[in-house]
Design an enzyme around this catalytic site. Structure first.
Site, short mmCIF file in Angstrom:
data_model
loop_
_atom_site.label_atom_id
_atom_site.label_comp_id
_atom_site.label_asym_id
_atom_site.label_seq_id
_atom_site.Cartn_x
_atom_site.Cartn_y
_atom_site.Cartn_z
N ASP A 4 0.81 -1.22 0.00
CA ASP A 4 0.00 0.00 0.00
C ASP A 4 0.84 1.28 0.00
OD1 ASP A 4 -2.23 -1.71 0.14
OD2 ASP A 4 -2.07 -1.80 2.32
N LYS B 15 1.77 2.00 -5.22
CA LYS B 15 2.33 1.42 -6.46
C LYS B 15 1.41 1.67 -7.65
CE LYS B 15 2.41 -2.59 -4.39
NZ LYS B 15 2.16 -2.23 -2.99
N GLY C 231 -4.62 -4.42 -3.63
CA GLY C 231 -5.63 -3.38 -3.81
C GLY C 231 -4.91 -2.10 -4.16
N HIS C 232 -5.07 -1.64 -5.39
CA HIS C 232 -4.39 -0.42 -5.82
C HIS C 232 -5.44 0.63 -6.14
CE1 HIS C 232 -0.98 -3.04 -6.12
NE2 HIS C 232 -1.47 -3.70 -7.16
N GLN D 215 1.87 -6.49 -3.48
CA GLN D 215 2.45 -6.60 -2.15
C GLN D 215 3.78 -5.83 -2.08
OE1 GLN D 215 1.16 -9.75 -3.71
NE2 GLN D 215 -0.66 -8.73 -2.95
P1 GDP Z 1 -0.74 0.21 -3.60
O1 GDP Z 1 -1.36 -1.05 -3.13
O2 GDP Z 1 0.73 0.25 -3.37
O3 GDP Z 1 -1.09 0.54 -5.02
O4 GDP Z 1 -1.33 1.38 -2.69
P2 GDP Z 1 -2.87 1.61 -2.25
O5 GDP Z 1 -3.63 2.08 -3.45
O6 GDP Z 1 -3.38 0.41 -1.53
O7 GDP Z 1 -2.72 2.74 -1.18
C1 GDP Z 1 -2.16 3.98 -1.49
C2 GDP Z 1 -3.22 5.10 -1.27
O8 GDP Z 1 -2.56 6.33 -1.23
C3 GDP Z 1 -4.22 5.21 -2.42
O9 GDP Z 1 -5.46 5.56 -1.86
C4 GDP Z 1 -3.67 6.34 -3.28
O10 GDP Z 1 -4.68 7.08 -3.98
C5 GDP Z 1 -3.05 7.22 -2.23
N1 GDP Z 1 -1.85 7.96 -2.68
C6 GDP Z 1 -0.85 7.57 -3.50
N2 GDP Z 1 0.12 8.51 -3.56
C7 GDP Z 1 -0.27 9.52 -2.74
C8 GDP Z 1 0.32 10.76 -2.33
O11 GDP Z 1 1.42 11.12 -2.73
N3 GDP Z 1 -0.40 11.52 -1.43
C9 GDP Z 1 -1.61 11.14 -0.94
N4 GDP Z 1 -2.23 11.92 -0.07
N5 GDP Z 1 -2.18 9.98 -1.31
C10 GDP Z 1 -1.53 9.17 -2.18
P1 IMO Z 2 -0.90 -4.31 -2.23
O1 IMO Z 2 -0.49 -4.86 -3.57
C1 IMO Z 2 -0.85 -4.84 2.10
C2 IMO Z 2 -0.89 -8.96 3.60
C3 IMO Z 2 -2.13 -9.40 4.34
C4 IMO Z 2 -1.50 -10.41 5.31
C5 IMO Z 2 -0.42 -11.07 4.46
C6 IMO Z 2 -0.83 -12.40 3.83
O2 IMO Z 2 -2.18 -3.57 -2.23
O3 IMO Z 2 0.23 -3.57 -1.60
P2 IMO Z 2 -2.43 -13.04 1.81
O4 IMO Z 2 -3.90 -12.85 1.64
O5 IMO Z 2 -1.59 -12.45 0.76
O6 IMO Z 2 -2.07 -14.50 2.07
O7 IMO Z 2 -2.08 -12.28 3.22
O8 IMO Z 2 -0.11 -10.14 3.43
N1 IMO Z 2 -1.14 -8.40 2.25
C7 IMO Z 2 -1.08 -7.11 1.95
N2 IMO Z 2 -0.87 -6.03 2.72
N3 IMO Z 2 -1.00 -4.68 0.78
C8 IMO Z 2 -1.19 -5.75 -0.03
O9 IMO Z 2 -1.21 -5.65 -1.38
C9 IMO Z 2 -1.27 -7.04 0.55
N4 IMO Z 2 -1.47 -8.29 0.07
C10 IMO Z 2 -1.37 -9.13 1.11
O10 IMO Z 2 -2.74 -8.34 5.02
O11 IMO Z 2 -0.87 -9.73 6.37
MG MG Z 3 -2.82 -1.69 -1.76
#
Ligand code: GDP
Ligand code: IMO
Ligand code: MG
Length: 432
Positions: free
Chosen positions: A13, A16, A40-41, A227
């Site tokens: 998270d 990416k 989850g992106h 991840q």
């Molecule tokens: P990922 O799994 O690595 O793609 O990240 P997630 O989407 O799960 O979580 C990142 C969150 O941060 C998302 O809601 C993005 O819209 C938000 N985000 C990404 N870059 C920035 C930033 O520079 N500033 C802020 N405030 N939010 C950001």
């Molecule tokens: P993105 O791509 C954050 C964590 C789960 C748990 C562990 C194992 O959005 O960064 P799993 O269901 O993969 O067997 O769970 O990994 N986990 C993540 N945490 N971001 C993710 O993906 C994750 N995918 C799995 O919370 O601790």
């Molecule tokens: Mg994510």
């Protein structure tokens, strides 16, 4: 700059999805090489002045870029129901998904593995991993024990039936005798799979060959990791990890493109740290500062909605990410969330049972005992979301970035100052 790998530097998270989206139209193919719908992106795109939010789980974020070919590589585990739900959801919002290509070698998540993921977690009780419950772990386990079902098996019904029956011989014993659940009929599983087979058929390809030819033709290919480094099954905080290789090396095994073809490795690092699920987290905050980061950064899971655990930035982790991934450039995200703090602490090393440790401790026990050693830098109060050049950032903010950069040992090329596509400060072009 033809082949670029993009990975998470911490526990996921990091942003990416946004970083991939940022490279956008300059990339010809975006490849998801590991994980499944545990990811989850969130990507926010400005459409005629209104921010449109997309949450992607199984599809590579590049699907949002017109003209880009999204590829699901052999290293991914696919839940077909989720795949088509996601495709339909995007199509309904006007996103063209027709270029999607899926590896014939990718494994499928069968319904019994979704059940097993949930019941084993419940069974583990206090020792649970906190998985996303999507069947990821059991499906990778099946791949390793050679009882997995692959995309190509959908097109030979007799093989598919045999494989499902073989797997269920064992799985049903587990479900019935250990977990006290009902047995699953092989026909039920075969039916779930074959329901999607014809719709999937035109997307199925030898993706390793396709990518090799694309690179030969001078196309730009981006490998988008799900991840992150510390969730990698080999190099993360085992056993509190996911079940795939989320580091840069996973891009090769998960796509069939060799290491000699990779030109650049980008790691995404959040300006603070978050973690979902169980496991050690040295800089975790349990006070108002943790709540501040969670609220201001909207740190609630895109996949499960769980509140994310929050803490200060950990440059021991950042340094480790540089080394394990061979990082050439960092994208530092969510720096805007750090605005308004009196001090901005940076974890520079650990105290492990009275000894200073500058690198990741060798053992799980050592990491569990790690206490952060902080350097405290002064904070800033100015809104930075409108800054588009490094020089526009407040002096204290620049000092924070420069100190983090020094400690992680690789350059910070892009800084995120907001969730929107254009809310970035670019110091060095990522594709140069
Ligand atoms: P990922 O799994 O690595 O793609 O990240 P997630 O989407 O799960 O979580 C990142 C969150 O941060 C998302 O809601 C993005 O819209 C938000 N985000 C990404 N870059 C920035 C930033 O520079 N500033 C802020 N405030 N939010 C950001
Ligand atoms: P993105 O791509 C954050 C964590 C789960 C748990 C562990 C194992 O959005 O960064 P799993 O269901 O993969 O067997 O769970 O990994 N986990 C993540 N945490 N971001 C993710 O993906 C994750 N995918 C799995 O919370 O601790
Ligand atoms: Mg994510």
């Amino acid at each position: 700059m033809p082949a670029i790998v993009l990975v998470g530097a911490q526990w996921g998270d990091e942003g990416k999805g946004k970083a991939t989206d940022l490279l956008g139209s300059r990339v010809d193919h975006v490849v998801k090489f590991n994980g499944g719908n545990n990811a989850g992106h969130t990507v926010v795109i400005d459409q005629n002045g209104t921010p449109e939010k997309y949450a992607l789980h199984l599809l590579p974020s590049g699907i949002l870029t017109p003209g880009c070919t999204p590829v699901i590589g052999n290293g991914v585990v696919i839940d077909l129901g989720v795949l088509f739900e996601e495709i339909d959801g995007l199509e309904a919002r006007g996103v063209d998904t027709s270029k999607l290509v899926v590896s014939a070698d990718a494994h499928l998540i069968p319904p019994y593995n979704r059940v097993l993921d949930k019941v084993t977690e419940r069974f583990l009780g206090k020792r649970r991993i906190g998985t996303t419950g999507r069947g990821i772990g059991p499906t990778y386990a099946d791949k390793m024990t050679r009882v997995g079902i692959r995309v190509q098996d959908l097109y030979d019904e007799s093989i598919l039936r045999q494989k499902v029956e073989g797997a269920l011989d064992v799985k049903n014993q587990m479900l019935l005798k250990i977990y006290n659940r009902r047995a699953i009929e092989p026909a039920e599983v075969v039916q779930e799979f074959t329901r999607y087979a014809e719709r999937l058929r035109p997307m199925v390809a030898d993706t390793s060959l396709l990518l090799s030819r694309a690179l030969d033709a001078g196309k730009t290919v981006l490998f988008e990791g799900g991840q992150a480094t510390l969730l990698d099954v080999d190099h993360g905080t085992y056993p509190f990890v996911t079940s795939s290789n989320a580091i840069s090396a996973g891009a090769c095994t998960g796509s069939g493109v060799p290491p000699t073809r990779i030109d650049r490795v980008i790691a995404v690092l959040k300006a603070y740290t978050t973690r979902v699920g169980e496991g050690p987290f040295p800089t975790e905050l349990f006070d108002d500062n943790g709540e501040f980061l969670r609220k201001t950064g909207h740190e609630y899971g895109t996949t499960t909605g769980r509140p994310r655990r929050c803490g200060w930035i950990d440059t021991v982790v950042g340094r480790y990410a540089t080394r394990i991934n061979g990082v050439t450039d960092f994208v530092l995200t969510k720096l805007d969330v750090m605005t308004g703090l009196d001090t901005v602490p940076i974890c520079v090393a650990y105290d492990v049972d009275g000894e200073r440790c500058d690198e990741m401790p060798m053992t799980q026990t050592g990491f569990h005992h790690a206490k952060p050693i902080y350097e405290e830098l002064p904070g800033w109060w100015e809104d930075i979301s409108h800054c588009r050049a490094f020089e526009e950032l407040p002096a204290n903010c620049r000092a924070y970035v420069e100190r983090v950069e020094e400690l992680i040992g690789s350059r910070i090329s892009v800084i995120g100052v907001g969730p929107g596509r254009d809310e970035v400060v670019v110091r060095h072009d990522l594709l140069d």
